[in-house]
Write a protein that holds these residues in place. Structure first.
Motif, short mmCIF file in Angstrom:
data_model
loop_
_atom_site.label_atom_id
_atom_site.label_comp_id
_atom_site.label_asym_id
_atom_site.label_seq_id
_atom_site.Cartn_x
_atom_site.Cartn_y
_atom_site.Cartn_z
N LEU A 50 0.69 -4.48 -26.33
CA LEU A 50 0.22 -4.38 -24.77
C LEU A 50 0.85 -4.71 -23.73
O LEU A 50 2.09 -5.31 -23.72
CB LEU A 50 -0.96 -5.94 -24.60
N HIS A 51 0.82 -3.38 -22.96
CA HIS A 51 1.73 -3.27 -21.77
C HIS A 51 1.66 -4.17 -20.50
O HIS A 51 0.80 -3.69 -20.10
CB HIS A 51 2.37 -2.53 -21.62
N LEU A 52 1.93 -5.03 -19.56
CA LEU A 52 0.95 -5.84 -19.16
C LEU A 52 2.53 -5.87 -17.55
O LEU A 52 3.56 -6.30 -17.58
CB LEU A 52 1.04 -7.33 -18.69
N HIS A 53 2.72 -4.94 -16.17
CA HIS A 53 3.48 -4.70 -15.07
C HIS A 53 2.65 -5.35 -14.34
O HIS A 53 1.85 -4.99 -13.82
CB HIS A 53 3.62 -3.35 -15.15
N VAL A 54 3.43 -5.76 -13.04
CA VAL A 54 2.66 -6.34 -11.58
C VAL A 54 3.46 -5.59 -10.98
O VAL A 54 4.98 -6.37 -10.55
CB VAL A 54 2.64 -7.99 -11.88
N PHE A 55 3.15 -5.65 -9.78
CA PHE A 55 4.29 -5.80 -8.40
C PHE A 55 3.71 -6.40 -7.54
O PHE A 55 2.21 -6.51 -6.98
CB PHE A 55 4.44 -4.65 -7.81
N ASP A 56 4.60 -7.28 -6.43
CA ASP A 56 3.74 -8.43 -5.22
C ASP A 56 5.10 -8.16 -3.92
O ASP A 56 5.43 -8.67 -4.06
CB ASP A 56 3.98 -9.17 -6.44
N TYR A 57 4.03 -7.81 -3.10
CA TYR A 57 5.14 -7.56 -1.95
C TYR A 57 4.37 -7.99 -0.43
O TYR A 57 3.30 -7.85 -0.98
CB TYR A 57 5.21 -5.71 -2.42
N ASN A 58 5.08 -7.55 0.10
CA ASN A 58 4.67 -7.60 0.91
C ASN A 58 6.06 -6.75 2.35
O ASN A 58 7.01 -6.25 1.67
CB ASN A 58 4.17 -9.27 2.82
N ASP A 59 6.05 -7.18 3.36
CA ASP A 59 7.19 -6.21 4.46
C ASP A 59 8.15 -6.64 4.50
O ASP A 59 9.41 -5.95 4.36
CB ASP A 59 6.14 -6.25 5.77
N VAL A 95 1.51 8.93 -13.61
CA VAL A 95 2.22 10.55 -12.39
C VAL A 95 2.48 9.00 -11.19
O VAL A 95 2.60 9.28 -9.94
CB VAL A 95 1.33 11.08 -11.98
N PHE A 96 2.98 7.54 -11.55
CA PHE A 96 2.76 7.46 -10.38
C PHE A 96 3.89 6.36 -10.26
O PHE A 96 4.46 5.41 -8.79
CB PHE A 96 1.69 5.98 -10.93
N ASP A 97 5.02 6.82 -10.54
CA ASP A 97 6.48 6.48 -10.81
C ASP A 97 6.80 6.79 -9.20
O ASP A 97 7.90 5.76 -8.97
CB ASP A 97 6.80 8.41 -11.64
N ASN A 98 6.41 7.95 -8.30
CA ASN A 98 7.10 7.87 -7.11
C ASN A 98 5.93 6.88 -5.91
O ASN A 98 7.38 6.24 -5.65
CB ASN A 98 6.46 8.97 -6.02
N THR A 153 12.20 0.47 -3.05
CA THR A 153 12.69 1.03 -1.65
C THR A 153 11.98 0.50 -0.28
O THR A 153 12.91 0.97 0.49
CB THR A 153 13.41 1.95 -2.05
N LYS A 154 11.24 -0.11 -0.59
CA LYS A 154 10.04 0.12 0.97
C LYS A 154 10.54 1.88 1.95
O LYS A 154 10.58 1.47 2.55
CB LYS A 154 10.76 -1.00 1.89
N LYS A 155 10.23 2.44 0.86
CA LYS A 155 9.65 3.54 2.30
C LYS A 155 8.68 4.25 1.97
O LYS A 155 7.18 3.49 1.35
CB LYS A 155 10.82 4.87 0.94
N GLY A 156 8.44 4.52 3.49
CA GLY A 156 7.01 4.90 3.35
C GLY A 156 6.05 3.70 4.68
O GLY A 156 6.83 2.89 4.40
N TYR A 191 -4.34 0.91 1.47
CA TYR A 191 -3.44 1.75 1.10
C TYR A 191 -2.56 1.76 0.10
O TYR A 191 -2.36 3.42 -0.38
CB TYR A 191 -2.49 1.24 2.33
N LEU A 192 -2.48 0.92 -0.67
CA LEU A 192 -2.41 1.33 -2.07
C LEU A 192 -2.60 1.67 -2.96
O LEU A 192 -2.74 2.50 -3.57
CB LEU A 192 -1.80 -0.30 -2.53
N LEU A 193 -4.43 1.70 -2.23
CA LEU A 193 -5.15 2.75 -3.66
C LEU A 193 -5.14 3.83 -3.42
O LEU A 193 -4.98 4.58 -4.20
CB LEU A 193 -6.77 1.99 -3.32
#
Length: 359
Positions: free
Chosen positions: A35-44, A153-156, A163-166, A175-177
């Motif tokens: 099983l592969h589990l990955h998480v991003f947790d972020y704000n500005d 296809v989500f690498d971008n 890198t906080k682009k866009g 917006y993430l969706l």
């Protein structure tokens, strides 16, 4: 062979026949060993990224003020998916749709979350089209994604988060969706571009003398590919349209403008698919016309040869061998020479027909 193909086509559906509604039965073929589990947790201001050892490790992000993107690779791990569903209070039918890889692209809106199923498509190394189901759950401050296996296809999008682009780091989870759906739709352009190149190559091949079996098989493969793409993309219009016009509090009004842009892209892709579909059907007509023209050329040559020999055969039939002075009749090896001449003519005609691809 036909029976084997039929068995393969109906195999996934047989897994669901007679099952209780809401039963979790994985119908796909990509069974990961781990099983592969990955998480991003972020704000500005900050971004955390981690690979998780268990689904329980992701639960602590649910009620945080930051935006969380939790991704699961491995739909064959039913128990872990059920744990996620219980913690996030997902409807049992939602969990059933997540592991049912034959599910048509759809959208379901609930009070606390929005559920979306899409088809992520790409060409593999052998230029065979691959369709993988991706499920999204949009909630307050989080997005859950469920994939069959690693590779997407989500690498971008991941790079923009790191890198906080866009705008992705300064907007909410809706917006993430949008960014994830937009990545899937953008990849459809690569699909139809490859499809267009294949169609153009086939148009050229129709006039270069490829074997009938090869060219017809390629056209049939293109038909299957365009139908698979069409089934995956056409329902997407309804999904994006509902997101754009949704009055759900999870979708901010500013984000609807971005969904409208995705909708325009989907319309452009579907129109291109319709054009390519007509071109593929015309390829078969062109192929049949080419075959008919080649047959006409063959018949024309054979008719000319037959026409030349008809009067000669007529004269030989009347006179036969009824001549007194025929030197060949008294020649010792005349009979053998005649056989050699006939065999040479026969073999020569076979070689000629082969080179002309009449045989």
């Amino acid at each position: 062979m036909a029976k084997k193909r039929q068995k393969k086509r109906t195999q996934n559906y047989k897994k669901q026949i007679g099952q209780v509604p809401g039963a979790l039965i994985y119908t796909g073929a990509k069974e990961d060993k781990s099983l592969h589990l990955h998480v991003f947790d972020y704000n500005d201001d900050d971004c955390k990224e981690a690979d998780l050892d268990s689904v329980e490790d992701a639960f602590r992000f649910k009620d945080s003020e930051t935006i969380t993107w939790f991704n699961l690779n491995g739909l064959n791990f039913i128990n872990e998916i059920e744990k996620i569903g219980n913690y996030y209070k997902l409807h049992p039918l939602i969990l059933e749709d997540i592991v049912n890889t034959t599910q048509r692209p759809k959208i379901d809106e609930y009070n606390d979350y929005i559920f979306i199923v899409l088809k992520m498509m790409y060409y593999d190394e052998t230029e065979n089209i691959v369709a993988e189901q991706v499920s999204f759950v949009l909630g307050k401050n989080y997005v859950l994604t469920f994939q069959e296996a690693e590779g997407d296809v989500f690498d971008n999008v991941r790079e923009r988060i790191r890198t906080k682009k866009g705008r992705v780091r300064v907007h909410e989870s809706d917006y993430l969706l949008y960014a994830l759906i937009d990545a899937i739709v953008d990849n459809y352009y690569a699909i139809i571009e490859t499809m267009g190149n294949k169609i153009e190559d086939l148009e050229d091949d129709l006039f270069t003398g490829l074997t009938q079996e090869e060219i017809s098989q390629q056209i049939q493969n293109l038909k299957r590919e365009i139908l698979k793409i069409r089934r995956a993309i056409f329902p997407l219009r309804e999904i994006i349209n509902r997101l754009e016009k949704s009055e759900n509090g999870l979708i901010d009004e500013k984000t609807t403008h971005f969904f409208r842009d995705v909708y325009d892209h989907v319309i452009q892709v579907t129109e291109t698919i319709d054009i390519y579909r007509e071109m593929i059907w015309s390829l078969m007509d062109m192929y049949m016309t080419t075959i008919s023209n080649k047959m006409n050329e063959v018949m024309k040559v054979l008719t000319i040869i037959a026409t030349i020999f008809i009067p000669l055969t007529f004269i030989a039939g009347i006179y036969g061998m009824n001549f007194v002075n025929m030197p060949e009749l008294h020649y010792k090896y005349g009979y053998h020479i005649v056989w050699i001449v006939m065999i040479v003519i026969f073999v020569g005609m076979l070689i000629y027909f082969k080179r002309k691809k009449w045989l």
